[in-house]
Scaffold this motif. Structure first.
Motif, PDB file in Angstrom:
ATOM      1  N   TYR A  14       0.836  -1.203   0.000  1.00 35.47           N
ATOM      2  CA  TYR A  14       0.000   0.000   0.000  1.00 35.47           C
ATOM      3  C   TYR A  14       0.875   1.258   0.000  1.00 35.47           C
ATOM      4  O   TYR A  14       1.853   1.355   0.743  1.00 35.47           O
ATOM      5  N   THR A  15       0.530   2.216  -0.841  1.00 34.02           N
ATOM      6  CA  THR A  15       1.206   3.501  -0.883  1.00 34.02           C
ATOM      7  C   THR A  15       0.258   4.572  -0.352  1.00 34.02           C
ATOM      8  O   THR A  15      -0.861   4.707  -0.855  1.00 34.02           O
ATOM      9  N   ILE A  16       0.693   5.314   0.627  1.00 38.78           N
ATOM     10  CA  ILE A  16      -0.153   6.334   1.225  1.00 38.78           C
ATOM     11  C   ILE A  16      -0.377   7.456   0.211  1.00 38.78           C
ATOM     12  O   ILE A  16       0.591   8.011  -0.330  1.00 38.78           O
ATOM     13  N   PRO A  17      -1.629   7.822  -0.068  1.00 36.31           N
ATOM     14  CA  PRO A  17      -1.885   8.915  -1.018  1.00 36.31           C
ATOM     15  C   PRO A  17      -1.273  10.223  -0.528  1.00 36.31           C
ATOM     16  O   PRO A  17      -1.173  10.470   0.677  1.00 36.31           O
ATOM     17  N   LYS A  18      -0.887  11.067  -1.461  1.00 36.08           N
ATOM     18  CA  LYS A  18      -0.222  12.322  -1.138  1.00 36.08           C
ATOM     19  C   LYS A  18      -1.068  13.194  -0.213  1.00 36.08           C
ATOM     20  O   LYS A  18      -0.558  13.826   0.714  1.00 36.08           O
ATOM     21  N   SER A  19      -2.386  13.224  -0.444  1.00 37.65           N
ATOM     22  CA  SER A  19      -3.259  14.076   0.368  1.00 37.65           C
ATOM     23  C   SER A  19      -3.316  13.608   1.820  1.00 37.65           C
ATOM     24  O   SER A  19      -3.535  14.419   2.724  1.00 37.65           O
ATOM     25  N   ILE A  20      -3.088  12.327   2.055  1.00 36.24           N
ATOM     26  CA  ILE A  20      -3.039  11.795   3.426  1.00 36.24           C
ATOM     27  C   ILE A  20      -1.642  12.000   4.004  1.00 36.24           C
ATOM     28  O   ILE A  20      -1.470  12.455   5.136  1.00 36.24           O
ATOM     29  N   LYS A  21      -0.646  11.676   3.211  1.00 39.62           N
ATOM     30  CA  LYS A  21       0.747  11.746   3.679  1.00 39.62           C
ATOM     31  C   LYS A  21       1.155  13.176   4.014  1.00 39.62           C
ATOM     32  O   LYS A  21       1.845  13.422   5.001  1.00 39.62           O
ATOM     33  N   ASP A  22       0.723  14.143   3.188  1.00 42.00           N
ATOM     34  CA  ASP A  22       1.150  15.529   3.364  1.00 42.00           C
ATOM     35  C   ASP A  22       0.198  16.358   4.220  1.00 42.00           C
ATOM     36  O   ASP A  22       0.351  17.579   4.296  1.00 42.00           O
ATOM     37  N   PHE A  40      -6.142  15.621  13.337  1.00 41.21           N
ATOM     38  CA  PHE A  40      -5.954  14.249  12.854  1.00 41.21           C
ATOM     39  C   PHE A  40      -6.307  13.277  13.970  1.00 41.21           C
ATOM     40  O   PHE A  40      -6.335  13.636  15.148  1.00 41.21           O
ATOM     41  N   ALA A  41      -6.580  12.043  13.571  1.00 40.41           N
ATOM     42  CA  ALA A  41      -6.861  10.994  14.539  1.00 40.41           C
ATOM     43  C   ALA A  41      -5.537  10.521  15.132  1.00 40.41           C
ATOM     44  O   ALA A  41      -4.753   9.856  14.463  1.00 40.41           O
ATOM     45  N   ASP A  42      -5.298  10.881  16.389  1.00 41.76           N
ATOM     46  CA  ASP A  42      -4.046  10.538  17.072  1.00 41.76           C
ATOM     47  C   ASP A  42      -4.274   9.226  17.828  1.00 41.76           C
ATOM     48  O   ASP A  42      -4.564   9.209  19.021  1.00 41.76           O
ATOM     49  N   LEU A  43      -4.141   8.122  17.126  1.00 38.73           N
ATOM     50  CA  LEU A  43      -4.534   6.825  17.671  1.00 38.73           C
ATOM     51  C   LEU A  43      -3.686   6.386  18.855  1.00 38.73           C
ATOM     52  O   LEU A  43      -4.158   5.658  19.726  1.00 38.73           O
ATOM     53  N   ASN A  44      -2.416   6.817  18.921  1.00 45.21           N
ATOM     54  CA  ASN A  44      -1.564   6.417  20.047  1.00 45.21           C
ATOM     55  C   ASN A  44      -1.297   7.582  21.014  1.00 45.21           C
ATOM     56  O   ASN A  44      -0.471   7.471  21.914  1.00 45.21           O
ATOM     57  N   ASN A  45      -2.019   8.700  20.811  1.00 42.46           N
ATOM     58  CA  ASN A  45      -1.965   9.845  21.731  1.00 42.46           C
ATOM     59  C   ASN A  45      -0.552  10.389  21.981  1.00 42.46           C
ATOM     60  O   ASN A  45      -0.237  10.812  23.095  1.00 42.46           O
ATOM     61  N   GLU A  55      -3.114   6.455  11.125  1.00 44.80           N
ATOM     62  CA  GLU A  55      -3.718   7.729  11.490  1.00 44.80           C
ATOM     63  C   GLU A  55      -4.153   8.477  10.231  1.00 44.80           C
ATOM     64  O   GLU A  55      -3.617   8.246   9.140  1.00 44.80           O
ATOM     65  N   TYR A  56      -5.105   9.369  10.374  1.00 45.04           N
ATOM     66  CA  TYR A  56      -5.726   9.981   9.211  1.00 45.04           C
ATOM     67  C   TYR A  56      -6.247  11.384   9.550  1.00 45.04           C
ATOM     68  O   TYR A  56      -6.458  11.708  10.725  1.00 45.04           O
ATOM     69  N   PRO A  57      -6.441  12.231   8.539  1.00 45.14           N
ATOM     70  CA  PRO A  57      -6.980  13.573   8.773  1.00 45.14           C
ATOM     71  C   PRO A  57      -8.409  13.505   9.316  1.00 45.14           C
ATOM     72  O   PRO A  57      -9.198  12.655   8.903  1.00 45.14           O
ATOM     73  N   LEU A  58      -8.711  14.390  10.236  1.00 48.11           N
ATOM     74  CA  LEU A  58     -10.085  14.534  10.723  1.00 48.11           C
ATOM     75  C   LEU A  58     -10.717  15.701   9.975  1.00 48.11           C
ATOM     76  O   LEU A  58     -10.338  16.853  10.172  1.00 48.11           O
ATOM     77  N   ILE A  59     -11.648  15.373   9.106  1.00 46.92           N
ATOM     78  CA  ILE A  59     -12.307  16.414   8.318  1.00 46.92           C
ATOM     79  C   ILE A  59     -13.792  16.442   8.642  1.00 46.92           C
ATOM     80  O   ILE A  59     -14.343  15.495   9.198  1.00 46.92           O
TER      81      ILE A  59
END
Length: 200
Positions: A14-22, A40-45, A55-59
């Protein structure tokens, strides 16, 4: 894209999409930026944005654009002082088949962060809107203080760009009252000097 990332981040190859990575979840503290910027979702705090760990952007909404800017620069047009205010803006929209009006609405959420050492009180924020509905020089503008919005519409039934069905646009304040409203007329000139585009 976020849904796809959530479903595949741990998959082999899997390659992380640029919009997620950046996504600007973290700032460079050595450059005077805050550690945490865009949500962003800070899963490990640990306050660090790590999309490779799921982890991912929270929109808001179904599609969003996130913008960060500040006024810590020379104010060339106004000559005003720097507030050192940092503005975080999220524009977002929904794809809703049951409420068609929602599909013609763009929401905008602001967070204003004081990055200075000063305490500001009685802050007022203004919104400057240049509607330009089709041909820009035949638009009208108005406001409705009871319904808390202002609007722009085409001055003629037939618009050079839209034909016989020119649209109208409105700006509604959802969580704060609209206290003042004024307009600028960019061709006001000598006849209407106080409503022409501001220069000083």
């Amino acid at each position: 894209t976020i849904d796809y990332h959530l479903a595949n981040w741990s998959s082999s190859g899997y390659t992380i999409p640029k919009s997620i990575k950046d996504w600007p979840g973290n700032g460079d503290i050595h450059n005077g930026e805050a550690l945490k910027l865009a949500p962003f979702a800070d899963l490990n705090n640990n306050l660090i944005y790590e999309p490779h760990l799921g982890e991912y952007p929270l929109i808001r909404g179904d599609q969003a654009v996130y913008i960060i800017y500040n006024d810590d620069l020379i104010h060339g047009e106004t000559g005003g002082e720097r507030f050192k205010a940092e503005i975080h803006a999220m524009l977002y929209s929904f794809n809703n088949s049951t409420i068609p009006q929602i599909n013609n609405t763009v929401f905008l959420s602001y967070a204003i962060i004081n990055r200075s050492q000063k305490t500001y009180t009685d802050l007022m924020v203004s919104s400057f809107t240049d509607f330009d509905i089709g041909y820009a020089y035949d638009d009208y503008i108005g406001c409705d203080s009871v319904l808390n919005f202002f609007y722009g519409y085409n001055g003629y039934i037939d618009d050079p760009d839209y034909g016989d069905f020119p649209p109208a646009q409105g700006v509604v304040f959802l969580n704060h009252p609209m206290k003042y409203f004024m307009k600028f007329n960019n061709i006001g000139g000598i006849t209407h000097p106080f409503t022409t585009d501001p220069t000083t």
